[in-house]
Design a protein around this motif. Structure first.
Motif, PDB file in Angstrom:
ATOM      1  N   TRP A 342       0.830  -1.200   0.000  1.00 18.93           N
ATOM      2  CA  TRP A 342       0.000   0.000   0.000  1.00 18.93           C
ATOM      3  C   TRP A 342       0.865   1.251   0.000  1.00 18.93           C
ATOM      4  O   TRP A 342       2.066   1.191   0.225  1.00 18.93           O
ATOM      5  CB  TRP A 342      -0.936   0.001   1.211  1.00 18.93           C
ATOM      6  CG  TRP A 342      -0.253  -0.198   2.550  1.00 18.93           C
ATOM      7  CD1 TRP A 342       0.150  -1.383   3.091  1.00 18.93           C
ATOM      8  CD2 TRP A 342       0.127   0.819   3.483  1.00 18.93           C
ATOM      9  NE1 TRP A 342       0.743  -1.172   4.314  1.00 18.93           N
ATOM     10  CE2 TRP A 342       0.726   0.161   4.590  1.00 18.93           C
ATOM     11  CE3 TRP A 342      -0.022   2.204   3.514  1.00 18.93           C
ATOM     12  CZ2 TRP A 342       1.216   0.867   5.694  1.00 18.93           C
ATOM     13  CZ3 TRP A 342       0.452   2.906   4.626  1.00 18.93           C
ATOM     14  CH2 TRP A 342       1.057   2.235   5.696  1.00 18.93           C
ATOM     15  N   PRO A 345      -0.948   7.834   2.917  1.00 22.41           N
ATOM     16  CA  PRO A 345      -2.109   8.680   2.663  1.00 22.41           C
ATOM     17  C   PRO A 345      -1.707  10.083   2.220  1.00 22.41           C
ATOM     18  O   PRO A 345      -0.622  10.572   2.556  1.00 22.41           O
ATOM     19  CB  PRO A 345      -2.801   8.717   4.028  1.00 22.41           C
ATOM     20  CG  PRO A 345      -1.666   8.596   5.006  1.00 22.41           C
ATOM     21  CD  PRO A 345      -0.686   7.647   4.361  1.00 22.41           C
ATOM     22  N   TRP A 348      -3.441  12.838   6.753  1.00 22.60           N
ATOM     23  CA  TRP A 348      -3.299  11.867   7.837  1.00 22.60           C
ATOM     24  C   TRP A 348      -4.594  11.142   8.142  1.00 22.60           C
ATOM     25  O   TRP A 348      -4.588   9.981   8.548  1.00 22.60           O
ATOM     26  CB  TRP A 348      -2.757  12.536   9.104  1.00 22.60           C
ATOM     27  CG  TRP A 348      -3.676  13.526   9.768  1.00 22.60           C
ATOM     28  CD1 TRP A 348      -3.654  14.881   9.625  1.00 22.60           C
ATOM     29  CD2 TRP A 348      -4.732  13.255  10.687  1.00 22.60           C
ATOM     30  NE1 TRP A 348      -4.632  15.463  10.399  1.00 22.60           N
ATOM     31  CE2 TRP A 348      -5.316  14.492  11.068  1.00 22.60           C
ATOM     32  CE3 TRP A 348      -5.250  12.080  11.248  1.00 22.60           C
ATOM     33  CZ2 TRP A 348      -6.390  14.592  11.956  1.00 22.60           C
ATOM     34  CZ3 TRP A 348      -6.318  12.182  12.148  1.00 22.60           C
ATOM     35  CH2 TRP A 348      -6.871  13.414  12.485  1.00 22.60           C
ATOM     36  N   ASP A 350      -6.937  10.274   6.026  1.00 23.94           N
ATOM     37  CA  ASP A 350      -7.433   9.426   4.937  1.00 23.94           C
ATOM     38  C   ASP A 350      -7.308   7.947   5.325  1.00 23.94           C
ATOM     39  O   ASP A 350      -6.361   7.550   6.017  1.00 23.94           O
ATOM     40  CB  ASP A 350      -6.630   9.670   3.663  1.00 23.94           C
ATOM     41  CG  ASP A 350      -6.908  11.036   3.051  1.00 23.94           C
ATOM     42  OD1 ASP A 350      -7.910  11.662   3.439  1.00 23.94           O
ATOM     43  OD2 ASP A 350      -6.107  11.468   2.192  1.00 23.94           O
ATOM     44  N   HIS A 352      -6.128   4.435   5.565  1.00 25.95           N
ATOM     45  CA  HIS A 352      -4.928   3.668   5.204  1.00 25.95           C
ATOM     46  C   HIS A 352      -4.740   2.606   6.282  1.00 25.95           C
ATOM     47  O   HIS A 352      -5.327   2.700   7.363  1.00 25.95           O
ATOM     48  CB  HIS A 352      -3.699   4.571   5.066  1.00 25.95           C
ATOM     49  CG  HIS A 352      -3.294   5.309   6.290  1.00 25.95           C
ATOM     50  ND1 HIS A 352      -3.933   6.457   6.733  1.00 25.95           N
ATOM     51  CD2 HIS A 352      -2.301   5.084   7.201  1.00 25.95           C
ATOM     52  CE1 HIS A 352      -3.348   6.900   7.830  1.00 25.95           C
ATOM     53  NE2 HIS A 352      -2.361   6.074   8.146  1.00 25.95           N
ATOM     54  N   ASN A 393     -11.586   2.915   8.246  1.00 26.55           N
ATOM     55  CA  ASN A 393     -10.663   3.990   8.541  1.00 26.55           C
ATOM     56  C   ASN A 393     -10.155   3.853   9.977  1.00 26.55           C
ATOM     57  O   ASN A 393      -9.183   3.162  10.229  1.00 26.55           O
ATOM     58  CB  ASN A 393     -11.325   5.351   8.297  1.00 26.55           C
ATOM     59  CG  ASN A 393     -10.321   6.473   8.229  1.00 26.55           C
ATOM     60  OD1 ASN A 393      -9.173   6.347   8.600  1.00 26.55           O
ATOM     61  ND2 ASN A 393     -10.756   7.629   7.736  1.00 26.55           N
TER      62      ASN A 393
END
Length: 400
Positions: A342, A345, A348, A350, A352, A393
């Motif tokens: 991955w 982001p 911060w 967002d 992930h 999230n």
């Protein structure tokens, strides 16, 4: 929300997970959240896992990850365990609103705050910090009765100025709290309560940008600074200086049975993005701070470090693996693949990947596939997964 649960391991393996999904987990460090303590050993499996997504929260069974309930919320909310093994503090525009994971339902109980921030659990006290007013609210962790309709009694302390801060109450009642104002944060103060006022016992202004908190063995508290770390031990503050002029530790990952704190580390104030490639190892007994550079493929954010079995640190890296760090040596001693690789982001908050640990089980989010996984850290096996209809999230575990 429609959802699908798939069991990854055999029933026997899942039964084993039920035995080890047992410790009370403290919240992870993050912007607006405090440092995390490693689980203490084994705790009952009746607690649940909460996962926030856009406009809602799903409550999951900790063993199967089956969705047992959902509640609607504001678009973006933060989640922190309240510490009683049942409730989650959901940060909303009204303050810290309690989610009852056993019901499950979002209750009408709200600890008012203009800008709810850090939640710290320690020694039977839950401490809430309002960034918008600088007010610390202290409540007994077990004070919320099932089905309660009124808030319990609280104790408060108002800082001289509002700031993005954090507070903790130690076993002897000492309140440690950050000092700052709209221009910045400078350090911390230790206070003792006396009737209607607080007396200052110690203070330090040697911690610019103070952020995050954790408590290590022998109840040594640690705060992160932009030039190292600040300890509180034996009734006074001790400053540990970073090897770089700018050496920020903003989040502490701790175990109350280990004197060594693992912290994140950033040495370039102008670096773009939120991925980090180094950690600090802070020996609170020896009063030393060491920076450990990680391999190029081991990059992480504030959400991706947790303490777990044997006081080891578990880093969920951008290569999709959990890398196991031995804090005593600074060496990576194991790794196991859990999710797809991955990227960091853009902002911060967002979605992930993140990791939270309870007992021997790590709960891991994988926003790219709308998934949440349960990983047995003693074997590296994925014992359960659930696929949601929205990207997970925030993640919090209420096991007690």
């Amino acid at each position: 929300m429609k959802r699908h649960t798939r069991l990854i391991a055999a029933a026997a393996a899942l039964a084993g997970a039920a035995l080890v999904t047992t410790a009370c987990a403290s919240p992870p460090a993050a912007p607006g959240a405090s440092g995390t303590s490693a689980p203490k050993a084994e705790a009952p499996a009746e607690g649940r896992v909460a996962v926030a997504y856009e406009n809602g929260i799903a409550v999951l069974d900790p063993q199967t990850l089956e969705v047992v309930g959902e509640v609607a919320t504001e678009a973006f909310t933060r989640l922190n365990p309240f510490g009683d093994g049942r409730h989650i503090a959901v940060t909303t525009s009204q303050g810290f609103q309690l989610l009852d994971t056993a019901a499950p339902e979002l209750t009408d109980l709200v600890f008012g705050a203009t800008t709810p921030g850090h939640v710290v659990i320690h020694h039977g006290r839950t401490v809430l910090f309002d960034d918008g007013t600088g007010t610390t609210t202290i409540v007994d962790t077990d004070a919320i009765e099932p089905g309660a309709t009124e808030l319990p009694e609280t104790e408060t302390y108002a800082a001289d100025a509002a700031h993005h801060g954090v507070s903790i109450v130690l076993e002897d009642g000492t309140l440690l709290t950050t000092v700052g104002d709209e221009t910045g944060r400078t350090g911390a103060v230790a206070l003792h309560a006396h009737d209607d006022h607080w007396d200052e016992a110690a203070s330090s202004d040697a911690c610019p940008g103070i952020h995050g908190e954790g408590t290590a063995a022998d109840e040594v508290a640690v705060f992160g600074c932009e030039n190292g770390a600040l300890l509180y031990k034996d009734g006074g503050f001790v400053k540990l200086t970073a090897p770089d002029e700018y050496g920020r530790m903003g989040n502490a990952y701790v175990s109350e049975t280990s004197p060594i704190v693992v912290g994140d580390y950033k040495s370039d104030p102008d670096a773009e993005g939120y991925l980090l490639g180094a950690v600090t190892l802070i020996d609170t007994a020896a009063e030393t701070l060491e920076v450990v550079e990680l391999p190029d493929d081991v990059r992480f954010t504030y959400r991706d470090v947790a303490r777990g079995p044997e006081d080891l640190a578990y880093i969920l890296a951008t290569d999709g693996a959990i890398h196991v760090l031995d804090p005593a040596t600074g060496e990576l001693v194991d790794a196991f693949d859990v999710i797809d690789p991955w990227e960091g982001p853009a902002e911060w908050q967002d979605p992930h990947p993140s990791i939270k640990v309870a007992g021997d089980i790590a709960y891991v989010t994988e926003p790219s596939s709308n998934a949440v996984h349960a990983i047995d850290l003693t074997t590296g096996e994925t014992v359960a997964s659930v696929e949601l209809d929205a990207a997970p999230n925030e993640l919090a575990v209420a096991l007690g």
